[in-house]
Every structure is written in C-alpha cells, then in structure tokens.
Scaffold this active site. Structure first.
Site, PDB file in Angstrom:
ATOM      1  N   ASP A  33      14.087  16.376  98.124  1.00  0.00           N
ATOM      2  CA  ASP A  33      14.560  15.530  99.233  1.00  0.00           C
ATOM      3  C   ASP A  33      15.243  16.336 100.336  1.00  0.00           C
ATOM      4  OD1 ASP A  33      13.763  13.327  97.644  1.00  0.00           O
ATOM      5  OD2 ASP A  33      15.688  13.383  96.600  1.00  0.00           O
ATOM      6  N   LYS A  36      11.354  18.312 103.457  1.00  0.00           N
ATOM      7  CA  LYS A  36      10.155  19.165 103.579  1.00  0.00           C
ATOM      8  C   LYS A  36       9.058  18.466 104.369  1.00  0.00           C
ATOM      9  CE  LYS A  36       9.915  19.350  99.104  1.00  0.00           C
ATOM     10  NZ  LYS A  36      11.200  18.726  98.755  1.00  0.00           N
ATOM     11  N   GLY A  60       8.183  11.957  97.506  1.00  0.00           N
ATOM     12  CA  GLY A  60       8.192  10.966  98.576  1.00  0.00           C
ATOM     13  C   GLY A  60       8.562  11.700  99.850  1.00  0.00           C
ATOM     14  N   HIS A  61       7.554  12.078 100.627  1.00  0.00           N
ATOM     15  CA  HIS A  61       7.812  12.867 101.839  1.00  0.00           C
ATOM     16  C   HIS A  61       7.796  11.928 103.045  1.00  0.00           C
ATOM     17  CE1 HIS A  61       6.386  16.707  99.573  1.00  0.00           C
ATOM     18  NE2 HIS A  61       7.548  16.261  99.178  1.00  0.00           N
ATOM     19  N   GLN A 242       9.407  18.295  95.356  1.00  0.00           N
ATOM     20  CA  GLN A 242      10.677  18.473  94.636  1.00  0.00           C
ATOM     21  C   GLN A 242      11.379  19.754  95.140  1.00  0.00           C
ATOM     22  OE1 GLN A 242       7.749  17.816  92.248  1.00  0.00           O
ATOM     23  NE2 GLN A 242       8.098  15.814  93.094  1.00  0.00           N
ATOM     24  N   THR A 318      10.841   7.383  96.697  1.00  0.00           N
ATOM     25  CA  THR A 318       9.881   6.876  95.714  1.00  0.00           C
ATOM     26  C   THR A 318      10.487   5.742  94.899  1.00  0.00           C
ATOM     27  OG1 THR A 318       8.828   9.027  95.578  1.00  0.00           O
ATOM     28  CG2 THR A 318       8.448   7.559  93.721  1.00  0.00           C
TER      29      THR A 318
HETATM   30  P1  IMP Z   1       9.933  13.346  87.164  1.00  0.00           P
HETATM   31  O1  IMP Z   1       9.415  14.377  88.114  1.00  0.00           O
HETATM   32  O2  IMP Z   1       9.573  11.949  87.561  1.00  0.00           O
HETATM   33  O3  IMP Z   1       9.577  13.666  85.739  1.00  0.00           O
HETATM   34  O4  IMP Z   1      11.537  13.387  87.218  1.00  0.00           O
HETATM   35  C1  IMP Z   1      12.294  14.498  86.747  1.00  0.00           C
HETATM   36  C2  IMP Z   1      13.501  14.746  87.623  1.00  0.00           C
HETATM   37  O5  IMP Z   1      13.069  15.197  88.907  1.00  0.00           O
HETATM   38  C3  IMP Z   1      14.378  13.523  87.878  1.00  0.00           C
HETATM   39  O6  IMP Z   1      15.715  13.955  88.025  1.00  0.00           O
HETATM   40  C4  IMP Z   1      13.884  13.007  89.219  1.00  0.00           C
HETATM   41  O7  IMP Z   1      14.849  12.243  89.899  1.00  0.00           O
HETATM   42  C5  IMP Z   1      13.594  14.319  89.913  1.00  0.00           C
HETATM   43  N1  IMP Z   1      12.566  14.211  90.953  1.00  0.00           N
HETATM   44  C6  IMP Z   1      11.235  14.129  90.779  1.00  0.00           C
HETATM   45  N2  IMP Z   1      10.605  14.061  91.952  1.00  0.00           N
HETATM   46  C7  IMP Z   1      11.548  14.115  92.893  1.00  0.00           C
HETATM   47  C8  IMP Z   1      11.507  14.139  94.317  1.00  0.00           C
HETATM   48  O8  IMP Z   1      10.453  14.107  94.961  1.00  0.00           O
HETATM   49  N3  IMP Z   1      12.716  14.222  94.945  1.00  0.00           N
HETATM   50  C9  IMP Z   1      13.889  14.313  94.266  1.00  0.00           C
HETATM   51  N4  IMP Z   1      13.971  14.310  92.946  1.00  0.00           N
HETATM   52  C10 IMP Z   1      12.808  14.215  92.261  1.00  0.00           C
END
Ligand code: IMP
Length: 442
Positions: A33, A36, A60-61, A242, A318
């Site tokens: 977040d 990017k 979620g971009h 991420q 997201t």
């Molecule tokens: P997962 O990727 O859904 O398995 O989540 C694993 C961890 O990564 C959790 O703490 C999520 O909140 C975090 N996470 C996954 N995708 C994002 C993102 O795009 N932005 C911020 N945090 C993310």
C-alpha cells in the site's frame, strides 16, 4: 595436440539487455500500500510494457486519472495508458473469474483492451478451493495472519507442492480434468466439508475453468516478450505487489504473503535473467502503514492512528480493512534498500503529513536495552523493539500544488533530505496527492 585461441569471443552479448532498452522494477519497500499503482501509472507514460511478477488478487493498486478512480487487483497499472502492453508473469497466481470481472469492468469504462494483455503460459491458477482453504486456515489458526482471504497462500502451496494447475493446462482438456480432480480431492479432504458445500465448490472450479476459451488467446511467454522488447530498445516496467516486509523470505515471517515481493522476484516471476534489470525504484510512504497482523514497530497510539488513517484514507483497497499507521521507519527502509538493491526512491503521500505540528522518524531500534540499526530476522524480537524517534518540525502548509522540489516548504524539503540520508538512496520522485499530475520529478 593443437590448441585454439586462449579466449572465446563473447557472442552473443553477455547481457541480454545489451541493446539498451530500459528495464525498471518498481517495488514496495514497506508493508504494501505504498502507492505503487500511482507511481507505475506515472512512469508507464514512457514505458512500452508493464508487467506484474507476483501475487494475485490480494493486491489493490489505486490509480486516479482525470477525476476517475480505478482499483486494479490483477491487471497491471499501466493499462490506463492507451496502447501499452501489460503482462502477468509466471510468478502471479491468477484468479480467472476475478481477472475477467476486472477486464470487463475496464472495457465498460471505455478502456480499449483488445490484444493488450498477455498472461504467462506458466502462471498458476488460483481456484475456488484455494480461497476456501485460506479461510479455513485463518479460522483454525491460533495466531492469525490476517490474510486478504483471496486464497493466495494455498495457491502458492499448490504450486510449490507440484499440484498446481497452470494456464498452459487449459489447452488440454483431459490433462486439466485429471489435475483438477486430484487437486480438488485433496482440498476437499483437507476442508472436511459436507456434500452440499463440496458440490458448490466443484461448480465454482468448473465455472472458473470454463474461462479457458477467453484465457488461451492471451497466453504468452512473458520472458521472451520482455527480452525481445529490450533488445529492440523498448522499455519495460515491472510492477511489484505488496511490499518488502511482506516478502516470504525477507519479511516479518510468518506475518507475510506467500510470494517473494522483492525486486529479484521480478526476474524469476517473469522469466528473465537478473542482468536484464537496469534499475530498481523503491516506493515508500512518507509514513508507514500495515494491514493484517504482525509487528509494526513505529505504530501510533489510537488517537494519532485514527487521525492519520483519516488524513491518508488508509483503508485496504481489496478488503476495506482499516490500515494500522505509524511513523516512517528508517531501520526498516534501509533494510528494504539493501534487500532490493534500490537505485532510486519514490516517496508517496507526503501531503498527508501537511497538517501535523511535528513529524518523527525511527532511526534506530532499542532491543532489550541494546541499540541496533539492523532489522531483526526474529519477528518476536521485532514486536518487542522500541523505536528511537527523531523529531522534525511539521510544515503546516499544503504541498498538493508543488510540482518542483523548490515549491515545497523548507521543513518538507528537510524531511525528505533526511529520509534520503537515512536510507542512502536518492529520491527520484515525490508524490503529493492521488492525481496523476500531483507529482514531483526530483
Ligand atoms: P495474503 O497475501 O492474502 O495471504 O495476506 C498475507 C498478509 O499480506 C496479510 O497481512 C495481508 O494483509 C497482507 N497483504 C496482502 N496483500 C496486500 C496488499 O496488497 N497490501 C497490503 N497488505 C497486503
């Protein structure tokens, strides 16, 4: 015995990128977040290809163009520039129904997509049982990760467990059926669901696979496309999802995502060699946020957290979850600079700090009475560190109209100079608002 010349003439060139096309990785340096999406959107103007290399619909971009907001989950942020080619690499886990929902929504909003998207033949499919497994694991866990619930972890488990289904399998119906039935059988056993839920899940899987006909025309070899484009002098942007602290190897394990989010993953996740990469631009927010569980050393108290969350609109793109907020953490950012081999920095959301009287930066950590500048590998140590905070006067003036670094109030300039000094990486871009034009090229 006759011997030949003492050296081989170098041919072909040592670097696959010898023809000079620029290949830049844009990587998140905190917990995701960082903004990017906006940075990629701005840079995409002068790129020919924009490619995603890992993650999936967990991303979620958010991009704002001419007053419209677009939230992209699987499609690269370059898509909003007409004519740019967008690729999804083998490192991505592809959720087909969500991908096509996003695709159709863009078309409905007038974005021309025909022939513009390529999907790696080697990319793995994320199927509905992965989401069910993700949910079940979170329900069962004593220490919850706080995932986005998109099935990301289980999809990468299928991949590394060699039980995955790939895009290329969509072209071979008998093989696809065999692979899916085996994988689904395993998943159902693990889930221990009743007959009704199992039938529903199976129907979801076959509905996803019925999208094969729309997917296969987009299937490509992303590595070949990129190497050929670079050889022809074209430029490529690789868009990370991420952030570094969520990287499976280098993040705050186990409170991480299940892919490598760091810059080197751009090579493996798209099928190119590391020598093809010419620059790595790290994106950091002017403060820090995290969504989900796990340590956040500079986290604000409740009142300040609430204030910055409102100022920065810090709610997950997201999941809509409120993001945890804290001061800029230079210990963590320095670590990210090293792990990613950053060549430049983009600082986003500077304007969110415009109204604060005082701004702080964590410069070192105190762990069990000892000072350290290292980001600890041990996540439980990290949750006990006390950040040592340096105080900076706020500028208490709007920065949203600044387009040159010299337009910034002197305190904002000093703050940025200090971030640059502490991270050891030159700042190349500063973002001062969500709109495309709210940008300073340093
Ligand atoms: P997962 O990727 O859904 O398995 O989540 C694993 C961890 O990564 C959790 O703490 C999520 O909140 C975090 N996470 C996954 N995708 C994002 C993102 O795009 N932005 C911020 N945090 C993310």
């Amino acid at each position: 015995m006759t011997t030949g010349p003492s050296r081989l003439t170098p041919h072909p060139p040592v670097s696959m990128n010898a023809a000079g096309g620029r290949c830049t990785v844009v990587v998140g340096c905190q917990w995701g977040d960082e903004g990017k999406g906006k940075i990629v959107d701005v840079l995409a103007e002068s790129a020919d290809i924009v490619a995603r290399y890992q993650g999936g619909a967990n991303a979620g971009h958010t991009v704002h163009v001419h007053g419209d907001e677009f939230i992209l989950h699987q499609i690269p942020s370059g898509i909003l520039h007409p004519g740019k080619r967008c690729l999804l690499g083998n490192g991505v886990v592809l959720d087909l129904p969500k991908f096509f929902a996003e695709y159709d929504a863009l078309v409905e909003r007038g974005i021309e997509l025909e022939g513009r998207i390529g999907i790696s033949q080697r990319a793995h499919l994320l199927l509905p049982y992965h989401r069910a497994l993700d949910h079940a694991a979170e329900v069962r866990a004593r220490e919850k990760i706080g995932t986005t619930g998109q099935g990301i972890g289980p999809a990468y488990v299928s991949k590394s467990g060699r039980r995955g289904v790939r895009v290329t399998d969509l072209g071979n119906a008998p093989r696809l059926e065999r692979l899916v039935e085996r994988a689904m059988g395993d998943a159902l056993q693990e889930l221990e669901v009743g007959r009704f839920a199992a039938t529903e899940l199976e129907a979801g899987v076959w509905a996803a696979l019925a999208l094969a006909g729309r997917t296969l025309p987009m299937a490509t070899d992303t590595g070949r496309e990129i190497v050929e484009a670079l050889a022809a002098g074209r430029s490529v942007l690789m868009e990370g999802a991420q952030g570094t602290a969520l990287d499976l190897d280098h993040g705050t394990y186990p409170f991480v995502t299940s892919s490598n989010t760091t810059a080197a993953a751009a090579a493996t996740g798209l099928g190119i060699g590391p020598t093809a990469i010419s620059a790595v631009l790290g994106v950091v927010k002017a403060y820090t946020t995290r969504v989900g569980n796990g340590p956040l050393p500079t986290e604000f108290d409740e009142e300040m957290g609430e204030r910055v969350r409102e100022l920065g609109g810090e709610f997950g793109a997201t999941t809509g979850r409120p993001r945890r907020c804290g001061w800029f953490d230079a210990v963590q950012a320095r670590y990210a600079a090293r792990v990613n081999g950053l060549t430049g920095l983009a600082v986003t959301k500077l304007d969110v700090l415009d109204s604060l009287d005082e701004i702080r930066i964590a410069t070192v950590y105190r762990v069990d009475g000892e000072l350290t500048t290292e980001f600890p590998a041990d996540t439980w140590s990290l949750s006990r560190v006390e950040p040592v905070l340096e105080r900076h006067p706020g500028w208490r003036a709007p920065t949203t109209e600044a387009r040159e670094i010299s337009d910034l109030p002197v305190e904002a300039y000093s703050y940025l100079a200090r971030l640059q000094e502490l991270t050891g990486v030159p700042i190349e871009i500063v973002s001062v608002g969500s709109r495309r034009e709210q940008i300073i090229h340093v």
